[in-house]
Design an enzyme around this catalytic site. Structure first.
Site, mmCIF file in Angstrom:
data_model
loop_
_atom_site.group_PDB
_atom_site.id
_atom_site.type_symbol
_atom_site.label_atom_id
_atom_site.label_comp_id
_atom_site.label_asym_id
_atom_site.label_seq_id
_atom_site.Cartn_x
_atom_site.Cartn_y
_atom_site.Cartn_z
ATOM 1 N N ASN A 107 23.579 12.668 15.527
ATOM 2 C CA ASN A 107 22.165 12.486 15.214
ATOM 3 C C ASN A 107 21.424 13.518 16.049
ATOM 4 O OD1 ASN A 107 19.484 11.795 15.046
ATOM 5 N ND2 ASN A 107 19.779 9.630 15.478
ATOM 6 N N ARG A 144 18.488 14.015 16.687
ATOM 7 C CA ARG A 144 17.322 13.514 17.424
ATOM 8 C C ARG A 144 17.719 12.740 18.673
ATOM 9 N NH1 ARG A 144 13.191 10.488 14.075
ATOM 10 N NH2 ARG A 144 11.926 11.101 15.858
ATOM 11 N N CYS A 145 19.007 12.478 18.833
ATOM 12 C CA CYS A 145 19.503 11.679 19.952
ATOM 13 C C CYS A 145 19.912 12.589 21.115
ATOM 14 C CB CYS A 145 20.704 10.862 19.478
ATOM 15 S SG CYS A 145 21.598 10.024 20.800
ATOM 16 N N THR A 146 19.380 12.302 22.285
ATOM 17 C CA THR A 146 19.677 13.109 23.478
ATOM 18 C C THR A 146 21.167 13.114 23.790
ATOM 19 O OG1 THR A 146 17.494 12.642 24.380
ATOM 20 C CG2 THR A 146 19.165 13.403 25.929
ATOM 21 N N ARG A 177 23.055 15.275 21.338
ATOM 22 C CA ARG A 177 22.864 16.710 21.611
ATOM 23 C C ARG A 177 23.640 17.139 22.851
ATOM 24 N NH1 ARG A 177 17.433 15.309 20.691
ATOM 25 N NH2 ARG A 177 16.993 15.716 22.885
#
Length: 115
Positions: free
Chosen positions: A8, A10-12, A15
């Site tokens: 995802n 958008r997920c820290t 990433r």
């Protein structure tokens, strides 16, 4: 190396896990599981590879969907997996799958165990 990452962007943690793999010279096959939702059978397979006894161990229990679907008191594994397939935001991420092994990137370094 055939490595798949359910990601995802958008997920820290997702990433960070991707960055860690790339630092190690590994470019995984990326699957945006929110857009390319896993089937119930895929979820069952990966659940086993993760070594979890229950789907709940792999669920984001603080998600609004978890509460609105009344999953807190649900004990039927098939219903939990169906909820994850229908509402992929419930799937804890990131997941890195390598052959018969998988790891949840929480913390990101955990995925190194499956390399």
């Amino acid at each position: 190396m055939n490595l798949v990452m359910w990601h995802n962007p958008r997920c820290t943690k997702s990433r960070e896990t991707l960055a860690l793999l790339r630092q190690k010279g590994i470019e995984p096959e990326i699957r945006d599981y929110l857009k390319d939702t896993p089937s119930i059978d895929e979820l069952k397979t990966v659940l086993g590879k993760l070594g979890f006894d229950t789907a709940r161990a792999w669920m984001r229990t603080k998600e609004a969907d978890y509460k609105s679907l009344g999953l807190k008191d649900e004990s039927d594994e098939d219903k939990l997996l169906a909820a994850m397939a229908s509402h992929p935001k419930l799937i804890e991420r990131p997941v890195v799958i390598h052959g018969e092994r998988a790891a949840l990137g929480r913390p990101p370094e955990k995925v190194l165990d499956v390399l």
